[in-house]
Design a protein around this motif. Sequence first.
Motif, PDB file in Angstrom:
ATOM      1  N   ILE A  40       0.915  -0.970   0.099  1.00 20.77           N
ATOM      2  CA  ILE A  40      -0.089  -0.064  -0.029  1.00 20.77           C
ATOM      3  C   ILE A  40       0.925   1.160   0.057  1.00 20.77           C
ATOM      4  CG2 ILE A  40      -0.231   0.202   2.473  1.00 20.77           C
ATOM      5  CD1 ILE A  40      -3.219   0.753   2.091  1.00 20.77           C
ATOM      6  N   ALA A  41       0.623   2.261  -0.940  1.00 21.28           N
ATOM      7  CA  ALA A  41       1.296   3.478  -0.934  1.00 21.28           C
ATOM      8  C   ALA A  41       0.414   4.676  -0.633  1.00 21.28           C
ATOM      9  CB  ALA A  41       2.012   3.587  -2.260  1.00 21.28           C
ATOM     10  N   TRP A  42       0.813   5.671   0.070  1.00 19.29           N
ATOM     11  CA  TRP A  42       0.243   6.938   0.422  1.00 19.29           C
ATOM     12  C   TRP A  42       1.110   8.080  -0.086  1.00 19.29           C
ATOM     13  CZ3 TRP A  42       1.955  10.187   3.785  1.00 19.29           C
ATOM     14  CH2 TRP A  42       2.718   9.979   4.680  1.00 19.29           C
ATOM     15  N   ALA A  43       0.362   9.052  -0.130  1.00 16.87           N
ATOM     16  CA  ALA A  43       1.068  10.548  -0.415  1.00 16.87           C
ATOM     17  C   ALA A  43       0.197  11.309   0.066  1.00 16.87           C
ATOM     18  CB  ALA A  43       1.359  10.622  -2.048  1.00 16.87           C
ATOM     19  N   ASP A  62      -2.378   4.817   9.503  1.00 15.93           N
ATOM     20  CA  ASP A  62      -3.510   4.443   8.846  1.00 15.93           C
ATOM     21  C   ASP A  62      -3.519   3.615   7.624  1.00 15.93           C
ATOM     22  OD1 ASP A  62      -4.790   6.257  10.575  1.00 15.93           O
ATOM     23  OD2 ASP A  62      -4.651   7.890   9.252  1.00 15.93           O
ATOM     24  N   ALA A  63      -2.472   3.825   7.003  1.00 17.36           N
ATOM     25  CA  ALA A  63      -2.241   2.819   5.622  1.00 17.36           C
ATOM     26  C   ALA A  63      -1.684   1.357   6.327  1.00 17.36           C
ATOM     27  CB  ALA A  63      -0.967   3.384   5.080  1.00 17.36           C
ATOM     28  N   GLU A  64      -1.017   1.348   7.282  1.00 16.24           N
ATOM     29  CA  GLU A  64      -0.716  -0.143   7.824  1.00 16.24           C
ATOM     30  C   GLU A  64      -2.060  -0.724   8.277  1.00 16.24           C
ATOM     31  OE1 GLU A  64       1.557  -1.467  11.806  1.00 16.24           O
ATOM     32  OE2 GLU A  64       2.567   0.159  10.490  1.00 16.24           O
ATOM     33  N   ARG A  65      -3.132   0.013   8.990  1.00 13.62           N
ATOM     34  CA  ARG A  65      -4.203  -0.745   9.362  1.00 13.62           C
ATOM     35  C   ARG A  65      -5.106  -1.067   8.270  1.00 13.62           C
ATOM     36  NH1 ARG A  65      -4.015   2.976  13.711  1.00 13.62           N
ATOM     37  NH2 ARG A  65      -4.993   4.655  12.365  1.00 13.62           N
ATOM     38  N   ALA A  66      -5.135  -0.181   7.218  1.00 13.78           N
ATOM     39  CA  ALA A  66      -5.842  -0.559   5.916  1.00 13.78           C
ATOM     40  C   ALA A  66      -5.473  -1.638   5.527  1.00 13.78           C
ATOM     41  CB  ALA A  66      -5.920   0.584   5.044  1.00 13.78           C
ATOM     42  N   ARG A  68      -3.266  -4.292   6.883  1.00 14.61           N
ATOM     43  CA  ARG A  68      -3.409  -5.569   7.587  1.00 14.61           C
ATOM     44  C   ARG A  68      -5.077  -5.913   7.443  1.00 14.61           C
ATOM     45  NH1 ARG A  68      -1.046  -3.459  11.902  1.00 14.61           N
ATOM     46  NH2 ARG A  68      -2.767  -2.502  12.624  1.00 14.61           N
ATOM     47  N   LYS A  69      -5.875  -4.876   7.496  1.00 13.84           N
ATOM     48  CA  LYS A  69      -7.344  -5.504   7.386  1.00 13.84           C
ATOM     49  C   LYS A  69      -7.605  -6.097   6.254  1.00 13.84           C
ATOM     50  CE  LYS A  69     -11.882  -3.490   7.513  1.00 13.84           C
ATOM     51  NZ  LYS A  69     -12.788  -2.353   7.630  1.00 13.84           N
ATOM     52  N   ALA A  70      -7.090  -5.400   5.030  1.00 14.94           N
ATOM     53  CA  ALA A  70      -7.425  -6.132   3.766  1.00 14.94           C
ATOM     54  C   ALA A  70      -6.930  -7.607   3.534  1.00 14.94           C
ATOM     55  CB  ALA A  70      -6.788  -5.146   2.613  1.00 14.94           C
ATOM     56  N   VAL A  71      -5.671  -7.619   4.167  1.00 17.21           N
ATOM     57  CA  VAL A  71      -4.860  -8.998   4.102  1.00 17.21           C
ATOM     58  C   VAL A  71      -5.511 -10.002   4.922  1.00 17.21           C
ATOM     59  CG1 VAL A  71      -2.840 -10.095   4.600  1.00 17.21           C
ATOM     60  CG2 VAL A  71      -2.770  -7.866   3.393  1.00 17.21           C
ATOM     61  N   GLU A  72      -5.854  -9.417   6.260  1.00 14.77           N
ATOM     62  CA  GLU A  72      -6.562 -10.580   7.229  1.00 14.77           C
ATOM     63  C   GLU A  72      -8.071 -10.780   6.905  1.00 14.77           C
ATOM     64  OE1 GLU A  72      -6.400  -8.457  11.132  1.00 14.77           O
ATOM     65  OE2 GLU A  72      -4.281  -8.837  11.297  1.00 14.77           O
ATOM     66  N   GLU A  73      -8.609 -10.095   6.296  1.00 15.06           N
ATOM     67  CA  GLU A  73     -10.117 -10.503   5.963  1.00 15.06           C
ATOM     68  C   GLU A  73     -10.141 -11.192   4.604  1.00 15.06           C
ATOM     69  OE1 GLU A  73     -12.253  -6.573   5.546  1.00 15.06           O
ATOM     70  OE2 GLU A  73     -12.392  -6.372   7.800  1.00 15.06           O
ATOM     71  N   GLN A  86       3.785  -7.793   3.890  1.00 18.13           N
ATOM     72  CA  GLN A  86       3.066  -6.639   3.801  1.00 18.13           C
ATOM     73  C   GLN A  86       3.866  -5.155   3.845  1.00 18.13           C
ATOM     74  OE1 GLN A  86      -0.575  -6.342   6.636  1.00 18.13           O
ATOM     75  NE2 GLN A  86      -0.321  -8.681   6.710  1.00 18.13           N
ATOM     76  N   GLU A  87       3.711  -4.179   2.825  1.00 17.54           N
ATOM     77  CA  GLU A  87       4.703  -3.174   2.933  1.00 17.54           C
ATOM     78  C   GLU A  87       3.888  -1.884   2.739  1.00 17.54           C
ATOM     79  OE1 GLU A  87       7.659  -3.419  -0.289  1.00 17.54           O
ATOM     80  OE2 GLU A  87       8.264  -5.421   0.162  1.00 17.54           O
ATOM     81  N   VAL A  88       4.269  -0.897   3.586  1.00 14.53           N
ATOM     82  CA  VAL A  88       3.754   0.287   3.608  1.00 14.53           C
ATOM     83  C   VAL A  88       4.773   1.269   3.130  1.00 14.53           C
ATOM     84  CG1 VAL A  88       2.621   2.240   4.977  1.00 14.53           C
ATOM     85  CG2 VAL A  88       2.087  -0.076   5.599  1.00 14.53           C
ATOM     86  N   VAL A  89       4.716   2.080   1.980  1.00 20.50           N
ATOM     87  CA  VAL A  89       5.513   2.993   1.281  1.00 20.50           C
ATOM     88  C   VAL A  89       4.783   4.213   1.138  1.00 20.50           C
ATOM     89  CG1 VAL A  89       6.972   3.194  -0.684  1.00 20.50           C
ATOM     90  CG2 VAL A  89       6.505   0.816   0.099  1.00 20.50           C
ATOM     91  N   ARG A  90       5.812   5.241   1.601  1.00 20.95           N
ATOM     92  CA  ARG A  90       5.404   6.686   0.996  1.00 20.95           C
ATOM     93  C   ARG A  90       5.664   7.054  -0.248  1.00 20.95           C
ATOM     94  NH1 ARG A  90       6.694  12.254   4.407  1.00 20.95           N
ATOM     95  NH2 ARG A  90       5.282  13.597   3.054  1.00 20.95           N
ATOM     96  N   GLY A  91       4.791   7.561  -0.953  1.00 22.93           N
ATOM     97  CA  GLY A  91       4.859   7.559  -2.465  1.00 22.93           C
ATOM     98  C   GLY A  91       3.558   7.583  -3.348  1.00 22.93           C
TER      99      GLY A  91
END
Length: 151
Positions: A40-43, A62-66, A68-73, A86-91
């Motif tokens: 998931i990437a966010w900017a 917030d991105a990490e939570r989203a 984790r929720k998508a993967v777990e569900e 799971q990777e959270v990246v800014r960009g």
Amino acid sequence: MSEQEQRIVVGIDGSAGSRAALRWALRYADKTGEEVTALIAWAHPTYYGVGAPMPEEDPDKDAERALRKAVEETTSLLGSQVSVRQEVVRGHPAETLVNAVRSNDLLVVGSRGHGGFVGVLLGSVSQHCVHHSPCPVLVVRHEEEPEGGPA
């Protein structure tokens, strides 16, 4: 994992389209034994000529939570035993996904995410990935959910 092994990278944004992409990737990985990376990437949004105040929330968390929720569900829904990195990246999401893959990977994205116009076949992120990725790109079209909830 050696550099020669294929990895499946899935773009996640929490939308129904990205969850459909993750479902496809998990089913494929169940059959092939390949590694799945959900990214998931966010900017911060940019506004032309406007200095927008930054929210007090933590976008990384917030991105990490989203993610984790998508993967777990999704793994729970499928009963999948595939391990998902799971990777959270800014960009910018499109650029981040293209930069995250190698030529021997497979990039899986939903046809449309949260942005853009409903009814457009490809969103801007999936379109960018198709045109710029160094590896094969699979665009998963999201079907409308049945009345009983997500499939």
